[in-house]
Design a protein around this motif. Structure first.
Motif, short mmCIF file in Angstrom:
data_model
loop_
_atom_site.label_atom_id
_atom_site.label_comp_id
_atom_site.label_asym_id
_atom_site.label_seq_id
_atom_site.Cartn_x
_atom_site.Cartn_y
_atom_site.Cartn_z
N ARG A 1 0.83 -1.21 0.00
CA ARG A 1 0.00 0.00 0.00
C ARG A 1 0.86 1.25 0.00
O ARG A 1 0.59 2.22 -0.73
N ALA A 2 1.90 1.24 0.80
CA ALA A 2 2.74 2.43 0.94
C ALA A 2 3.51 2.73 -0.34
O ALA A 2 3.68 3.90 -0.72
N LEU A 3 3.99 1.71 -1.02
CA LEU A 3 4.75 1.93 -2.25
C LEU A 3 3.87 2.54 -3.34
O LEU A 3 4.33 3.37 -4.13
N ARG A 4 2.62 2.15 -3.35
CA ARG A 4 1.69 2.77 -4.32
C ARG A 4 1.38 4.22 -3.93
O ARG A 4 1.36 5.11 -4.78
N GLU A 5 1.15 4.43 -2.65
CA GLU A 5 0.72 5.75 -2.18
C GLU A 5 1.85 6.77 -2.20
O GLU A 5 1.66 7.91 -2.65
N HIS A 6 3.02 6.38 -1.69
CA HIS A 6 4.10 7.35 -1.52
C HIS A 6 5.15 7.34 -2.64
O HIS A 6 5.80 8.35 -2.86
N ARG A 7 5.29 6.22 -3.33
CA ARG A 7 6.33 6.11 -4.35
C ARG A 7 5.77 6.01 -5.76
O ARG A 7 6.53 6.09 -6.73
N GLY A 8 4.47 5.81 -5.87
CA GLY A 8 3.87 5.69 -7.19
C GLY A 8 4.26 4.42 -7.92
O GLY A 8 4.23 4.38 -9.16
N PHE A 9 4.60 3.36 -7.17
CA PHE A 9 4.99 2.11 -7.80
C PHE A 9 3.79 1.47 -8.50
O PHE A 9 2.66 1.56 -8.02
N SER A 10 4.06 0.83 -9.61
CA SER A 10 3.01 0.15 -10.37
C SER A 10 2.60 -1.14 -9.68
O SER A 10 3.28 -1.63 -8.77
N ASP A 11 1.49 -1.70 -10.15
CA ASP A 11 1.05 -3.00 -9.62
C ASP A 11 2.12 -4.06 -9.86
O ASP A 11 2.34 -4.92 -9.00
N GLU A 12 2.79 -3.98 -11.00
CA GLU A 12 3.83 -4.95 -11.30
C GLU A 12 4.99 -4.83 -10.31
O GLU A 12 5.51 -5.84 -9.82
N ALA A 13 5.36 -3.59 -10.00
CA ALA A 13 6.47 -3.37 -9.07
C ALA A 13 6.11 -3.81 -7.65
O ALA A 13 6.99 -4.18 -6.87
N CYS A 14 4.84 -3.77 -7.34
CA CYS A 14 4.37 -4.18 -5.99
C CYS A 14 4.00 -5.66 -5.93
O CYS A 14 3.59 -6.15 -4.88
N GLY A 15 4.14 -6.34 -7.05
CA GLY A 15 3.67 -7.72 -7.14
C GLY A 15 4.31 -8.67 -6.14
O GLY A 15 3.66 -9.61 -5.67
N PHE A 16 5.59 -8.44 -5.82
CA PHE A 16 6.26 -9.31 -4.85
C PHE A 16 5.55 -9.24 -3.51
O PHE A 16 5.26 -10.27 -2.89
N PHE A 17 5.26 -8.03 -3.05
CA PHE A 17 4.60 -7.87 -1.75
C PHE A 17 3.14 -8.31 -1.82
O PHE A 17 2.61 -8.89 -0.87
N ASP A 18 2.48 -8.04 -2.95
CA ASP A 18 1.09 -8.49 -3.11
C ASP A 18 0.99 -10.00 -3.00
O ASP A 18 0.02 -10.53 -2.45
N LEU A 19 1.98 -10.70 -3.53
CA LEU A 19 1.96 -12.16 -3.51
C LEU A 19 1.80 -12.70 -2.10
O LEU A 19 1.01 -13.62 -1.85
N PHE A 20 2.55 -12.14 -1.17
CA PHE A 20 2.52 -12.63 0.20
C PHE A 20 1.39 -12.02 1.02
O PHE A 20 1.02 -12.56 2.06
N ALA A 21 0.87 -10.89 0.55
CA ALA A 21 -0.22 -10.24 1.27
C ALA A 21 -1.57 -10.85 0.94
O ALA A 21 -2.52 -10.76 1.73
N GLU A 22 -1.67 -11.48 -0.23
CA GLU A 22 -2.95 -12.04 -0.66
C GLU A 22 -3.27 -13.33 0.07
O GLU A 22 -2.36 -14.07 0.48
N PRO A 23 -4.55 -13.62 0.27
CA PRO A 23 -4.93 -14.91 0.86
C PRO A 23 -4.39 -16.07 0.03
O PRO A 23 -4.29 -15.97 -1.20
N ALA A 24 -4.02 -17.14 0.70
CA ALA A 24 -3.49 -18.33 0.01
C ALA A 24 -4.25 -19.56 0.50
O ALA A 24 -3.73 -20.37 1.27
N PRO A 25 -5.50 -19.71 0.05
CA PRO A 25 -6.33 -20.81 0.57
C PRO A 25 -5.74 -22.19 0.31
O PRO A 25 -5.87 -23.09 1.14
N ASP A 26 -5.09 -22.38 -0.84
CA ASP A 26 -4.50 -23.70 -1.13
C ASP A 26 -3.37 -24.00 -0.15
O ASP A 26 -3.26 -25.13 0.36
N LEU A 27 -2.53 -23.00 0.12
CA LEU A 27 -1.43 -23.21 1.07
C LEU A 27 -1.97 -23.44 2.47
O LEU A 27 -1.47 -24.29 3.21
N ASP A 28 -3.00 -22.70 2.84
CA ASP A 28 -3.63 -22.90 4.15
C ASP A 28 -4.17 -24.33 4.27
O ASP A 28 -4.05 -24.96 5.33
N ARG A 29 -4.76 -24.81 3.19
CA ARG A 29 -5.30 -26.17 3.20
C ARG A 29 -4.18 -27.20 3.38
O ARG A 29 -4.31 -28.16 4.15
N HIS A 30 -3.07 -26.98 2.68
CA HIS A 30 -1.93 -27.88 2.82
C HIS A 30 -1.36 -27.83 4.24
O HIS A 30 -0.96 -28.86 4.80
#
Length: 227
Positions: free
Chosen positions: A152-181
Motif C-alpha cells: 500500500r505504501a509503495l503505491r501511495e508514496h512512491r507511485g509504484f506500479s502494480d507490477e512493481a508491488c507484485g512481490f509484496f502483493d503475492l505474500f499479502a494475498e490470501p493463500a487458501p491452497d497453502l492454508d489447506r496444505h
C-alpha cells in the motif's frame, strides 16, 4: 484433549505473534519516510533469501516423502513453488528501485538479513517436517501483514506500479491452497504423533530471525538518512 490442526495453528500463531511495534522499518515505509535505498536493499536481500528458502523447502519435502508424510510433502512443495513465483515478481521491484543487473549480481548480503534463511536451512536438516510446517505457518501471518502494508505504501508514496508491488502483493494475498496444505500437514502430524512442543521453539526463533532482518534494514535506513 488433543487440539485439532486448526486450533493448534490458531493458538500457535497467537502465541508467536510479534508486538505491534516490533518492526522498526515497516512504519517508516508506511509513512513514506524510509530512504529509497532501503527499499532497494530489501529487494536485494530477498534475491538471496528466495533461492535459499526454496532449496530448504525442497529438502523438507524430500525428507517428508521419505518418511511417508504425504501431507507435509505437499505443503513444502507448494512453498517451494511459491518461491519461484516470488523470484519472478522480485525482478520488477528491483527495476523500480533502480537496481542494475550488475549491482544485483555483485551485491553482498548482510548477515542480519540472511540469518532467517540460514535458520530455515537448519530446520530443513534437523526439524521434524510437521513441526516446521507449524512454526513457519505461524510466522507467515506477520510476514503477510508487513507485505500488505508495504505494498500500500509503495503505491501511495512512491507511485509504484502494480507490477512493481507484485512481490509484496503475492505474500499479502490470501493463500487458501497453502492454508489447506498447512492444515493437512499439521493434522497428519498430530494423528501420527509427530507434533511436539519443540515447534514453539522453532517458531520463536523464526520470529526472532525475521526481526533481525527488519532491524538490519532499519539500521541501514538510519545511516542512509543521516540519523
Amino acid at each position: 484433549m488433543t487440539p485439532t490442526a486448526y486450533e493448534l495453528l490458531r493458538t500457535t500463531t497467537e502465541r508467536l505473534a510479534p508486538e505491534a511495534d516490533a518492526n522498526p522499518l515497516v512504519p517508516l515505509v508506511a509513512d513514506g519516510t524510509a530512504h529509497p535505498r532501503t527499499l532497494a536493499v530489501l529487494a536485494l536481500e530477498q534475491s538471496h533469501v528466495i533461492p535459499a528458502d526454496q532449496r530448504s523447502f525442497r529438502h523438507l519435502a524430500q525428507r517428508a516423502a521419505a518418511s511417508g508424510d504425504a501431507e507435509s510433502t505437499a505443503f513444502f512443495d507448494a512453498l517451494a513453488d511459491g518461491e519461484s513465483l516470488a523470484a519472478e515478481r522480485l525482478a520488477p521491484l528491483l527495476d523500480a528501485c533502480a537496481v542494475s543487473k550488475a549491482e544485483a549480481e555483485t551485491y553482498e548480503p548482510q548477515a542480519g538479513c540472511q540469518a532467517y534463511p540460514a535458520y530455515v536451512a537448519w530446520l530443513a536438516l534437523n526439524g521434524e517436517p510437521a513441526d516446521v510446517a507449524l512454526a513457519l505457518t505461524a510466522n507467515f501471518a506477520s510476514w503477510g501483514g508487513y507485505c500488505a502494508t508495504i505494498a500500500r505504501a509503495l503505491r501511495e508514496h512512491r507511485g509504484f506500479s502494480d507490477e512493481a508491488c507484485g512481490f509484496f502483493d503475492l505474500f499479502a494475498e490470501p493463500a487458501p491452497d497453502l492454508d489447506r496444505h498447512a492444515l493437512a500437514a499439521v493434522q497428519a502430524g498430530l494423528d501420527r504423533g509427530r507434533i511436539s512442543a519443540v515447534h514453539l521453539r522453532y517458531g520463536r526463533l523464526v520470529q526472532r530471525y525475521e526481526a533481525m532482518f527488519w532491524q538490519t534494514l532499519a539500521d541501514g535506513d538510519a545511516v542512509a538518512r543521516g540519523r
